[in-house]
Design an enzyme around this catalytic site. Structure first.
Site, PDB file in Angstrom:
ATOM      1  N   LYS A 169       6.537 -11.614 -31.970  1.00 52.36           N
ATOM      2  CA  LYS A 169       5.298 -11.070 -32.519  1.00 52.36           C
ATOM      3  C   LYS A 169       5.591  -9.628 -32.925  1.00 52.36           C
ATOM      4  CE  LYS A 169       1.081  -9.229 -32.752  1.00 52.36           C
ATOM      5  NZ  LYS A 169       0.886  -7.816 -33.159  1.00 52.36           N
ATOM      6  N   GLY A 220       6.810  -0.780 -26.422  1.00 53.63           N
ATOM      7  CA  GLY A 220       5.624  -0.164 -27.004  1.00 53.63           C
ATOM      8  C   GLY A 220       4.957   0.765 -26.008  1.00 53.63           C
ATOM      9  N   SER A 221       3.664   0.955 -26.176  1.00 54.21           N
ATOM     10  CA  SER A 221       2.937   1.934 -25.381  1.00 54.21           C
ATOM     11  C   SER A 221       2.729   1.464 -23.943  1.00 54.21           C
ATOM     12  CB  SER A 221       1.579   2.222 -26.018  1.00 54.21           C
ATOM     13  OG  SER A 221       0.705   1.119 -25.851  1.00 54.21           O
ATOM     14  N   THR A 222       2.558   2.432 -23.059  1.00 51.81           N
ATOM     15  CA  THR A 222       2.285   2.111 -21.657  1.00 51.81           C
ATOM     16  C   THR A 222       0.959   1.376 -21.520  1.00 51.81           C
ATOM     17  OG1 THR A 222       3.566   4.010 -20.892  1.00 51.81           O
ATOM     18  CG2 THR A 222       1.959   3.112 -19.365  1.00 51.81           C
ATOM     19  N   ALA A 223      -0.041   1.761 -22.292  1.00 48.63           N
ATOM     20  CA  ALA A 223      -1.348   1.099 -22.209  1.00 48.63           C
ATOM     21  C   ALA A 223      -1.235  -0.374 -22.561  1.00 48.63           C
ATOM     22  CB  ALA A 223      -2.334   1.796 -23.137  1.00 48.63           C
ATOM     23  N   THR A 224      -0.514  -0.697 -23.628  1.00 51.56           N
ATOM     24  CA  THR A 224      -0.346  -2.099 -24.002  1.00 51.56           C
ATOM     25  C   THR A 224       0.504  -2.828 -22.971  1.00 51.56           C
ATOM     26  OG1 THR A 224      -0.524  -1.521 -26.341  1.00 51.56           O
ATOM     27  CG2 THR A 224       0.418  -3.660 -25.821  1.00 51.56           C
ATOM     28  N   GLY A 225       1.511  -2.153 -22.431  1.00 53.31           N
ATOM     29  CA  GLY A 225       2.324  -2.760 -21.377  1.00 53.31           C
ATOM     30  C   GLY A 225       1.497  -3.154 -20.175  1.00 53.31           C
ATOM     31  N   GLU A 242       9.688  -1.929 -21.918  1.00 55.38           N
ATOM     32  CA  GLU A 242      10.202  -0.606 -22.287  1.00 55.38           C
ATOM     33  C   GLU A 242       9.031   0.134 -22.914  1.00 55.38           C
ATOM     34  OE1 GLU A 242      11.072   2.076 -24.719  1.00 55.38           O
ATOM     35  OE2 GLU A 242      12.769   0.996 -25.599  1.00 55.38           O
ATOM     36  N   CYS A 276      11.191   6.055 -28.786  1.00 56.52           N
ATOM     37  CA  CYS A 276      10.725   6.117 -27.389  1.00 56.52           C
ATOM     38  C   CYS A 276      11.597   7.049 -26.557  1.00 56.52           C
ATOM     39  CB  CYS A 276      10.720   4.717 -26.787  1.00 56.52           C
ATOM     40  SG  CYS A 276       9.527   3.588 -27.534  1.00 56.52           S
TER      41      CYS A 276
END
Length: 468
Positions: A169, A220-225, A242, A276
């Protein structure tokens, strides 16, 4: 090898599509398909069907297929780089589009070459225990927009090498690059084994929770993780995450400002700061602070930024308006707080594209938002320090811990400082230099799990001990 136009036409959607614009010019790059949940189900079904036969081929035949896939990437390298430059914005030259496509081939070859032998844990005449790694099955790979091709290969190459099928994705900002890469790779892979589903957030959420997917790899971002962790918990998926980084660099007082300036600059500004593991906050000792600022300013002033298709450019635009606004806001807030802008700031909003000038900000407090928040763009804050203990405390003061670096003429002293920094990787006299043979992963809220090399292969397998 297809022409650029033929490659683009082969991945353009024929039903519902999204127009992709060049972040340097605003011109139309192409029409990307908008895949839906039904498309995702078809991809997962195809992956489940193709995976057992792929796993049964064994390591040697899978290695050969990956090497052939690397050859296919090289045959289409210029066409892929042209598309990447137009869609993502990064220049063709420098550590950018052509570099990224070359890295895709290199990482495919590295995954093929990595060794993963069964390990004899105990064999003492009474107990015999052998550790093996088996394929997981179907792996979901969710990638970012900053290095869309290279990071996709980081995810899929070890997954395929271990005998898994993969459903990708891509970011909604850069779907064409990933679709094109997959088309080229699929010239050498069995049908259904690797599929790109270029959908929206709903597709990513379903991929993360789908019971037929055994592992998610996400960059990607920490929020999405954190959202992926929650979505995947119901099926107890394996995860490699990551996440966001806010990497610190510490320049020790014995460093030579002129000798390290080029490394510092590219550690911070590679991919126009959209990396990153880029250097995002630089701590410099009082004794050489002004000299380091002067050397960095000279390099920043002399480094050309422009349209990625211009062969002279080595820095490009930010990829999207949202990121442009974030960088602009952080720099302006720093200026308003009394920090000193050495070079840059003041973007020309009347020109086309999301170009933000290379920016260095000095005499800034460690708690300033430009330091404390990940800017992810071409703006580097430079913070003074008086003692090494003070610098280490500031470097360790955030929740991020992806990478860091120490700069010194004394390797022994640099290694002692590096050991005290809370980060997954600490480089010495360089920053962000990843190597397909060397494990890479974050600490704290920069994620968990390792990629690359033998450890990366292990992360794409299920450990099984045969005891007896």
């Amino acid at each position: 090898m297809e022409s650029y136009d033929a490659l683009l036409a082969s991945i353009t959607g024929t039903t519902e599509t999204k127009t992709i614009l060049d972040p340097a010019t605003g011109a139309v790059v192409g029409e990307a398909p908008i895949h839906c949940l039904e498309d995702l189900e078809h991809a997962i079904t195809a992956a489940r069907s193709a995976q057992p036969e792929w796993a049964a081929l064994g390591h040697d035949k899978r290695r050969a297929a990956l090497l052939n896939a690397a050859d296919a990437v090289e045959r289409s390298a210029e066409e892929l780089a042209q598309l990447l430059s137009r869609e993502q914005g990064k220049p063709l030259n420098g550590p950018n589009a052509r570099f990224e496509v070359g890295a895709c081939a290199a990482w495919l070859r590295a995954a093929a070459a990595s060794s993963l032998e069964s390990e004899t844990v105990v064999d003492d005449g009474e107990t015999r225990a052998i550790l093996h790694y088996r394929p997981i099955g179907v792996v979901g790979a969710i990638g970012p927009w900053n290095w869309p091709m290279m990071i996709t290969v980081w995810q899929i190459a070890p997954a395929l090498r271990m005998g898994n099928a993969v459903v990708v994705k891509p970011s909604e900002y850069t779907p064409l690059s990933v679709l094109a890469l997959a088309k080229v790779l699929n010239e050498e892979l069995p049908e259904g084994l690797l599929t790109v589903v270029a959908g929206g957030r709903d597709v990513g959420e379903r991929l993360a929770e789908h019971p037929a997917v055994g592992k998610i790899m996400f960059t990607g971002s920490t929020a999405t993780g954190k959202a992926i962790i929650k979505s995947s918990s119901g099926t107890v998926k394996r995860l490699t995450l990551e996440l966001g980084g806010n990497d610190a660099g510490i320049v020790l007082p014995d460093a030579d400002p002129k000798a390290i300036a080029e490394g510092l600059f590219w550690g911070a500004f590679i991919n126009t700061g959209q990396t990153c593991a880029a250097l995002k906050r630089l701590y410099v000792h009082d004794d050489i602070y002004d000299a380091v600022c002067e050397e960095l300013t000279a390099i920043a002033t002399a480094t050309p930024m422009g349209n990625g298709l211009d062969e002279s450019s080595v820095l490009g635009p930010l990829q999207n308006k949202q990121q442009f606004d974030i960088v602009s806001s952080l720099v302006e807030a720093a200026r308003d707080s009394g920090a000193r802008v050495l070079v840059g700031g003041n973007p020309d909003v009347d020109q086309p594209g999301y170009f933000y000038p290379t920016t260095l900000v000095a005499d800034i407090d460690d708690n300033n938002p430009l330091v404390a928040e990940e800017q992810f763009g071409p703006a580097l804050p430079i913070i003074r320090y008086g003692t090494v203990d003070e610098a280490i405390a500031m470097a360790n003061g955030l929740d991020a811990g992806l990478g860091a670096s120490v700069w010194s003429s004394d390797l022994s002293a640099a290694r002692e400082v590096a050991a005290r920094i809370q980060a997954g990787t600490v480089w010495i006299n360089k920053h962000g230099a990843v190597d397909p043979r060397v494990p890479f992963g974050g600490s704290k809220q920069s994620g968990y799990g390792l990629e690359f090399g033998t450890e990366g292969l292990k992360a794409l397998g299920i450990p099984q001990v045969i005891n007896g």
